[in-house]
Scaffold this motif. Structure first.
Motif, short mmCIF file in Angstrom:
data_model
loop_
_atom_site.label_atom_id
_atom_site.label_comp_id
_atom_site.label_asym_id
_atom_site.label_seq_id
_atom_site.Cartn_x
_atom_site.Cartn_y
_atom_site.Cartn_z
N PRO A 96 0.36 4.33 9.35
CA PRO A 96 -0.73 4.08 10.29
C PRO A 96 -2.10 4.54 9.82
CG PRO A 96 1.19 4.88 11.47
CD PRO A 96 1.51 5.00 10.01
N THR A 97 -2.18 5.67 9.10
CA THR A 97 -3.49 6.17 8.71
C THR A 97 -4.25 5.20 7.82
OG1 THR A 97 -2.34 7.39 6.97
CG2 THR A 97 -2.96 8.62 8.94
N VAL A 98 -3.55 4.45 6.98
CA VAL A 98 -4.21 3.45 6.13
C VAL A 98 -4.82 2.35 6.98
CG1 VAL A 98 -3.79 1.63 4.44
CG2 VAL A 98 -2.82 3.89 4.10
N TRP A 99 -4.07 1.90 7.98
CA TRP A 99 -4.58 0.82 8.82
C TRP A 99 -5.71 1.30 9.73
CZ3 TRP A 99 -3.36 -2.76 6.03
CH2 TRP A 99 -2.08 -2.94 5.50
N LYS A 142 -1.17 -12.23 7.43
CA LYS A 142 -0.40 -12.70 8.57
C LYS A 142 0.45 -11.59 9.20
CE LYS A 142 0.04 -17.36 6.61
NZ LYS A 142 1.01 -18.38 6.07
N LYS A 143 0.96 -10.69 8.40
CA LYS A 143 1.89 -9.68 8.93
C LYS A 143 1.71 -8.38 8.18
CE LYS A 143 6.24 -10.83 9.60
NZ LYS A 143 7.68 -11.12 9.33
N VAL A 144 1.77 -7.27 8.94
CA VAL A 144 1.82 -5.94 8.33
C VAL A 144 3.01 -5.19 8.92
CG1 VAL A 144 -0.65 -5.79 7.88
CG2 VAL A 144 0.25 -4.93 10.04
N VAL A 145 3.70 -4.46 8.06
CA VAL A 145 4.76 -3.57 8.50
C VAL A 145 4.21 -2.15 8.50
CG1 VAL A 145 7.02 -2.61 7.94
CG2 VAL A 145 6.62 -5.05 7.71
N ILE A 146 4.37 -1.47 9.62
CA ILE A 146 3.84 -0.12 9.76
C ILE A 146 5.00 0.83 10.02
CG2 ILE A 146 2.32 1.40 11.08
CD1 ILE A 146 0.58 -0.95 11.72
N GLY A 147 5.11 1.85 9.20
CA GLY A 147 6.16 2.85 9.36
C GLY A 147 5.67 4.19 8.86
N GLY A 148 6.59 5.13 8.76
CA GLY A 148 6.22 6.46 8.30
C GLY A 148 5.82 7.39 9.41
N VAL A 168 0.84 -1.20 0.00
CA VAL A 168 0.00 0.00 0.00
C VAL A 168 0.87 1.24 0.00
CG1 VAL A 168 -1.90 1.19 1.16
CG2 VAL A 168 -1.75 -1.30 1.27
N VAL A 169 2.03 1.15 0.66
CA VAL A 169 2.95 2.30 0.64
C VAL A 169 3.33 2.58 -0.80
CG1 VAL A 169 4.91 0.75 1.02
CG2 VAL A 169 5.16 3.17 1.48
N PRO A 170 3.23 3.83 -1.24
CA PRO A 170 3.42 4.14 -2.66
C PRO A 170 4.85 3.91 -3.13
CG PRO A 170 2.26 5.92 -1.53
CD PRO A 170 2.80 5.02 -0.47
N MET A 171 4.99 3.65 -4.41
CA MET A 171 6.30 3.49 -5.01
C MET A 171 7.08 4.80 -5.03
SD MET A 171 5.16 0.94 -8.11
CE MET A 171 6.77 0.73 -8.85
N PHE A 172 6.38 5.93 -4.83
CA PHE A 172 7.10 7.20 -4.77
C PHE A 172 7.52 7.54 -3.34
CE2 PHE A 172 2.49 8.12 -5.22
CZ PHE A 172 2.22 8.66 -3.98
N HIS A 173 7.30 6.63 -2.40
CA HIS A 173 7.82 6.79 -1.03
C HIS A 173 8.97 5.82 -0.83
CE1 HIS A 173 4.04 8.77 0.97
NE2 HIS A 173 4.70 9.58 0.16
N ALA A 174 10.18 6.25 -1.17
CA ALA A 174 11.38 5.44 -0.98
C ALA A 174 11.20 4.03 -1.54
CB ALA A 174 11.75 5.39 0.50
N ASN A 175 10.79 3.97 -2.82
CA ASN A 175 10.71 2.69 -3.54
C ASN A 175 9.74 1.70 -2.90
OD1 ASN A 175 12.60 3.67 -5.29
ND2 ASN A 175 14.32 2.65 -4.32
N VAL A 219 -3.23 -10.77 13.39
CA VAL A 219 -2.22 -10.29 12.45
C VAL A 219 -1.06 -9.68 13.23
CG1 VAL A 219 -1.73 -8.69 10.55
CG2 VAL A 219 -3.95 -9.86 10.67
N GLU A 220 0.16 -10.11 12.92
CA GLU A 220 1.33 -9.56 13.59
C GLU A 220 1.67 -8.20 13.00
OE1 GLU A 220 6.08 -10.49 14.44
OE2 GLU A 220 4.94 -11.72 13.03
N VAL A 221 1.95 -7.24 13.88
CA VAL A 221 2.37 -5.91 13.45
C VAL A 221 3.86 -5.75 13.73
CG1 VAL A 221 2.18 -3.42 13.85
CG2 VAL A 221 0.12 -4.84 13.76
N VAL A 222 4.61 -5.38 12.71
CA VAL A 222 6.03 -5.07 12.88
C VAL A 222 6.18 -3.56 12.71
CG1 VAL A 222 8.36 -5.39 12.00
CG2 VAL A 222 6.77 -7.32 12.06
N HIS A 223 6.55 -2.92 13.80
CA HIS A 223 6.75 -1.47 13.78
C HIS A 223 8.12 -1.19 13.17
CE1 HIS A 223 6.32 2.50 16.26
NE2 HIS A 223 6.02 2.65 15.00
N ALA A 224 8.18 -0.32 12.18
CA ALA A 224 9.43 -0.09 11.46
C ALA A 224 9.74 1.40 11.43
CB ALA A 224 9.35 -0.64 10.04
N TRP A 225 11.02 1.69 11.25
CA TRP A 225 11.47 3.08 11.10
C TRP A 225 12.49 3.14 9.97
CZ3 TRP A 225 16.56 4.66 11.40
CH2 TRP A 225 16.78 6.04 11.28
N GLY A 226 12.43 4.21 9.24
CA GLY A 226 13.42 4.43 8.19
C GLY A 226 13.21 5.81 7.60
#
Length: 976
Positions: free
Chosen positions: A284-287, A305-311, A234-241, A328-335
């Protein structure tokens, strides 16, 4: 000693090659912009990507050229990515959620030559094309039936040749195209930061960095993707690939589901269920939208099964809802854009997995641990390292092969510290288990009494209040504590609340001295283009706000407020101009990731109006700077400020910021601007982009003093006047002119007064020889005149003119004989079967205007001796000494000998990598200042060591054997 393994450049074309060969039938599903679900495969993606490559080559795109994409996540977008990168061009993803001014600025600064876009964004294209003089072609991701009939630009653009239909062009091209073959350090992608502080900055990804990032994302403790997964990015391709998913999905052979333009809760849920999605990634806003949709419809999740949430920081409510309600497992990510973007992930360790879920939660809320390939450290304001105890707040710094080393075109200057770490601009802690937690952006942290207060932590707790929709915390001035936090809350629709409710909710969850001094209820909390709360806008709106506690501390009257009443609204969105227009809904009602239909602010006329409005704002600001200062006013009370402000009105995200906030340096369009000429490459390197600079300094050529002409000797000439002397003087001057031209050109080029095309090609190689041959005729005339006018008196000048001409022609003939057989291109290599490539650092230093570094160059038509022949063949004739050197010595010894030879030649080392056996250096000729780049590679050989060299001039055209001499000389020194 080096290993004896095969070497293969890590270039991204190999990812889609692998997917096509070994996972060719795996599906790529797209919700198309036109509406229907479209299905294709990796094999078809590979075929069409090669057609895109041939299309770009037909349009004149060369390696290193930037190609823009303004598009949603679709299969066509993926095809274009690999088609661009496969031929060594650079894919520049443009963010459609930025202001039109920003999009135009970024596309122009990036040097885009072609733009691919979706139908959705044609109003933006219509508004920005007049600002992009280098863009001649815009290719629309659609078929002939859906092409727009009446497309009109918002301004004059004589350079623009019209819209092209993607499907028509693809059908015309062949799928036979050679990919790769270039250095893995070659630029692959360009992505700009959002520019919330100053101009946006470009991050230039290399093939190697993206390839390594793909390996990192595939680690089990990162995304852990496999061929069995079905991925919904769901994260756009124009957001850091798209967080690297567009590379890691085909690398693993996972099925990929592209959401297109629809990213509301219902649309996402439909794709999750109908396509059997197992993994997804978004902000997060999408979820939040998805969870609200599931709650309102009693929906279920069956395969995810898994979602990565960042931004942005993920609230605990989202993590618990996914895990406890849907499993559903949530993996909190930063970058960051600068980190490619994976930096850390909150994957549980073995020890934490054994704890009850509630005890895991504090770690799941943190941003997590770095994967292999990423290094972190914390420092204080003085750059001293801080302990990893979970308590010390410090500046978060990061290092690794997927981290930016500098911004595109040198924006921002040096960005690494002395140890090579990049300062992320975040304030964070790292605990004993290695979990990092972002506590704030450095510019957002509240400093109260010399201590830091985390605004993010307060926001995450406050948004958990059942009445809160969004929450934001900023610091405001306080006379005693420097700054104190205030909490801004946007309530859910239909809810009412009091300040005390939220303060009570925070009690016991944060330190007492962290407690906000006030709670302000607002109708809108602005979000930036990446879905994050835009605190810069909030601070601007709250700039005149005065804390009740600050007033009390300053000895002013205590502010009165009615019991149980909401705090006065002290900020409101800036009113939009009539030209821009306003939509009906406030920005927070539209999720950051969901924007299927353009706001009215993106209509072509509106885009043009916004650009013109930015000029007016900048003009007003300039006038304000020179106006007389107003006398200081009395402190403003909350009641007085609230009374003076207009009633808040909802405003679209497209006009949530004042244009001057986005681009404070200068207006984007000049008054009464004429159609723009193509922007020169040199202009891109001049920060700020739209501010005129002074002319570059140059050292003028100082002509020598002219000798005083001898006075006529009337007595000796019989009183008739010395008619011969002026003629002889002209002959001497003509004879001296070639030397003056050559020396003047050499000095001018050396000290920057003349460019190479004038100094070397025109003056030295063209005019000087022509005048030298002409002076031969004037010298013969001078001898005749001397004999008629009196040889005894005039022979010196006649002989001087003749001698100068002979000397000049002799030098030119020697130079011609030495370089006459040299190829008219300065590129000499010892091995043309696998010519050495240069690193990204060297290619960046060469610049866009330099001669291209090609794997198999040919000489241009017009060369008298070598027209159209391959440089490899010509090198063998003109520089026979340039051959691979094989030594009966260890590679380490050969490497040291090569390094010594390079230094002995006075070349400046750029790369010194004994492990890889690679040396890179730069050289410069003394007189003309012509620069060359040299690369040496020492590798193991059955006999001992193999040494290859390549030396390439930065200037196009012949080098009179300069690079051949350099290569031959270094080989001779190495060989002993």
């Amino acid at each position: 000693m080096q290993g004896l393994m095969q070497h293969g450049a890590l270039t991204l074309d190999k990812i889609i090659d692998h997917a096509a060969q070994w996972h060719g039938g795996r599906e790529v599903v797209t919700r198309s912009v036109e509406g229907p679900i479209v299905r294709t495969t990796y094999r078809e993606i590979h075929d069409r990507a090669k057609r895109v490559s041939n299309l770009l080559l037909a349009l004149g795109i060369k390696p290193g050229d930037r190609v823009g994409t303004l598009a949603w996540n679709t299969g066509r977008h993926i095809e274009t990515w690999y088609g661009i990168m496969g031929i060594g061009a650079v894919c520049h993803t443009l963010n459609p959620r930025l202001f039109p001014e920003q999009i135009a600025w970024i596309a122009d600064h990036g040097g885009d030559k072609v733009i691919f876009t979706d139908l959705t964004f044609l109003p933006i294209i219509a508004g920005i094309i007049p600002r992009l003089p280098n863009v001649e072609h815009v290719i629309v991701f659609t078929d002939r039936d859906h092409m727009p009939e009446n497309f009109q630009l918002a301004g004059e653009a004589p350079h623009f040749k019209g819209l092209l239909c993607y499907e028509d062009l693809i059908a015309e091209q062949s799928a036979d195209c050679v990919w790769g073959g270039f250095d893995e350090g070659t630029a692959a992608g360009l992505c700009y930061t959002s520019g919330t502080t100053g101009d946006p900055k470009g991050v230039m990804y290399s093939h190697r960095s993206n390839f390594l990032h793909t390996f990192i994302t595939m680690q089990p403790d990162v995304m852990g993707l496999s061929q069995r997964d079905v991925i919904l990015p769901v994260v756009p391709m124009f957001h850091a690939n798209a967080w690297g998913v567009a590379f890691s999905a085909p690398a693993t052979g996972a099925k990929i589901v592209m959401p297109g333009a629809r990213m509301d809760g219902a649309a996402i849920h439909e794709l999750l269920e109908t396509e059997g999605v197992t993994f997804s990634a978004a902000v997060p806003t999408v979820w939040q939208m998805l969870l609200q949709h599931l709650e309102s419809t009693n929906g279920t999740i069956s395969t995810l099964k898994k979602v990565v949430i960042g931004g942005a920081a993920c609230p605990e409510t989202i993590i618990r809802a996914f895990q406890e309600k849907y499993g559903v497992e949530v993996v909190h990510a930063w970058g960051m854009t600068e980190t490619s973007p994976v930096g850390t992930l909150s994957t549980m360790t073995d020890a934490l997995e054994k704890l009850p879920y509630d005890q895991q939660m504090p770690y799941r809320l943190k941003q997590g641990r770095p994967p292999m390939g990423v290094e972190l450290k914390l420092t204080d304001d003085d750059g001293k390292a801080l302990p990893h105890d979970g308590k010390a707040f410090g500046h978060l710094k990061i290092r690794g092969p997927i981290i930016a080393a500098e911004y595109f075109r040198g924006a921002g200057g040096k960005i690494l510290d002395e140890d090579g770490f990049f300062d992320t601009g975040d304030v964070a802690t790292i605990d004993e288990m290695g979990f990092m937690q972002i506590t704030d952006r450095a510019k957002d942290v509240v400093k109260s009494g010399g201590e830091w207060i985390s605004t993010i932590e307060i926001e995450n707790i406050a948004v958990g209040h059942p009445k809160a929709a969004l929450a934001a915390v900023i610091g405001v001035p306080h006379p005693k504590w420097d700054e104190r936090p205030i909490l801004l809350v946007k309530l859910k629709e239909g809810e009412t609340a009091t300040k005390e409710e939220f303060l009570d909710f925070l009690q016991g969850k944060i330190a007492k001295w962290w407690m906000p001094d006030d709670v302000v209820f607002v109708d809108e909390i602005p979000l930036g283009a990446t879905g994050k709360i835009d605190k810069k806008v909030i601070r601007q709106r709250m700039k005149d706000y005065v804390l009740p506690t600050a007033v009390a501390a300053a000895g002013a009257a205590t502010l009165a407020a009615a019991d149980g009443a909401a705090a006065p609204v002290l900020y409101a969105p800036e009113p939009a101009s009539e030209e821009i227009g306003e939509p009906d809904e406030p920005v927070e009602e539209v999720a950051a990731e969901a924007e299927p239909v353009l706001e009215p602010a993106h209509e072509p006329e509106v885009v043009a109006a916004r650009i013109l409005a930015s000029e007016a704002v900048a003009t007003e600001a300039a006038e304000a700077e020179v106006s007389e200062p107003e006398p200081a006013s009395e402190p403003v009370t909350a009641e007085a400020l609230a009374a003076s402000l207009p009633d808040p009105e909802p405003v679209a995200q497209a006009v949530a910021q004042d244009p001057e906030d986005v681009f404070p340096h200068a207006p984007l369009v000049e008054p009464d601007a004429k159609p723009l000429a193509p922007t020169p490459e040199a202009a891109f390197d001049a920060p700020p982009v739209f501010v005129a600079e002074e002319a570059p300094l140059a050292m003028p050529i100082q002509p020598g003093r002219k000798a005083k002409a001898a006075k006529p000797d009337k007595a000796a000439s019989g009183g008739k006047g010395d008619w011969a002397s002026p003629i002889l003087l002209v002959a001497v001057l003509v004879a001296a002119l070639p030397a003056v031209l050559i020396v003047g050109a050499a000095l001018g080029a050396r000290f920057g007064g003349l460019d190479k095309a004038i100094a070397y090609d025109l003056l030295t190689r063209d005019l000087a020889p022509r005048i030298a041959w002409l002076s031969l005729g004037t010298d013969v005339l001078a001898l005749i005149v001397a004999m008629i006018g009196g040889i005894g008196r005039h022979w010196k000048r006649a002989v001087l003119a003749l001698g100068m001409t002979a000397a000049t022609l002799g030098v030119l003939l020697v130079a011609t004989s030495l370089g006459g057989r040299a190829a008219p291109v300065g590129d000499v290599a010892t091995d043309w079967k696998a010519p050495l490539a240069f690193s990204e650092a060297v290619m960046n230093a060469r610049g866009e205007a330099a001669a291209p570094v090609l794997d198999d160059p040919s000489l241009p038509v017009g060369s008298e001796l070598f027209a159209g022949r391959r440089v490899a063949e010509v090198n063998a004739e003109t520089c026979p000494a340039a051959r691979t050197l094989v030594l009966e010595r260890s590679p380490a010894d050969a490497y040291e000998a090569a390094k010594t030879a390079v230094q002995a030649k006075g070349l400046k080392l750029v790369t010194d990598d004994p492990i890889d056996g690679r040396l890179e250096a730069g050289g410069e000729s003394f007189w003309f200042g012509m620069r060359d780049d040299l690369v040496i590679r020492v590798r193991p050989d059955t006999a001992g060591a193999r040494v290859d060299i390549r030396s390439v001039a930065r200037d196009a055209g012949g080098d009179l054997g300069r690079n051949c001499g350099r290569v031959s000389g270094i080989l001779k020194v190495i060989g002993g």
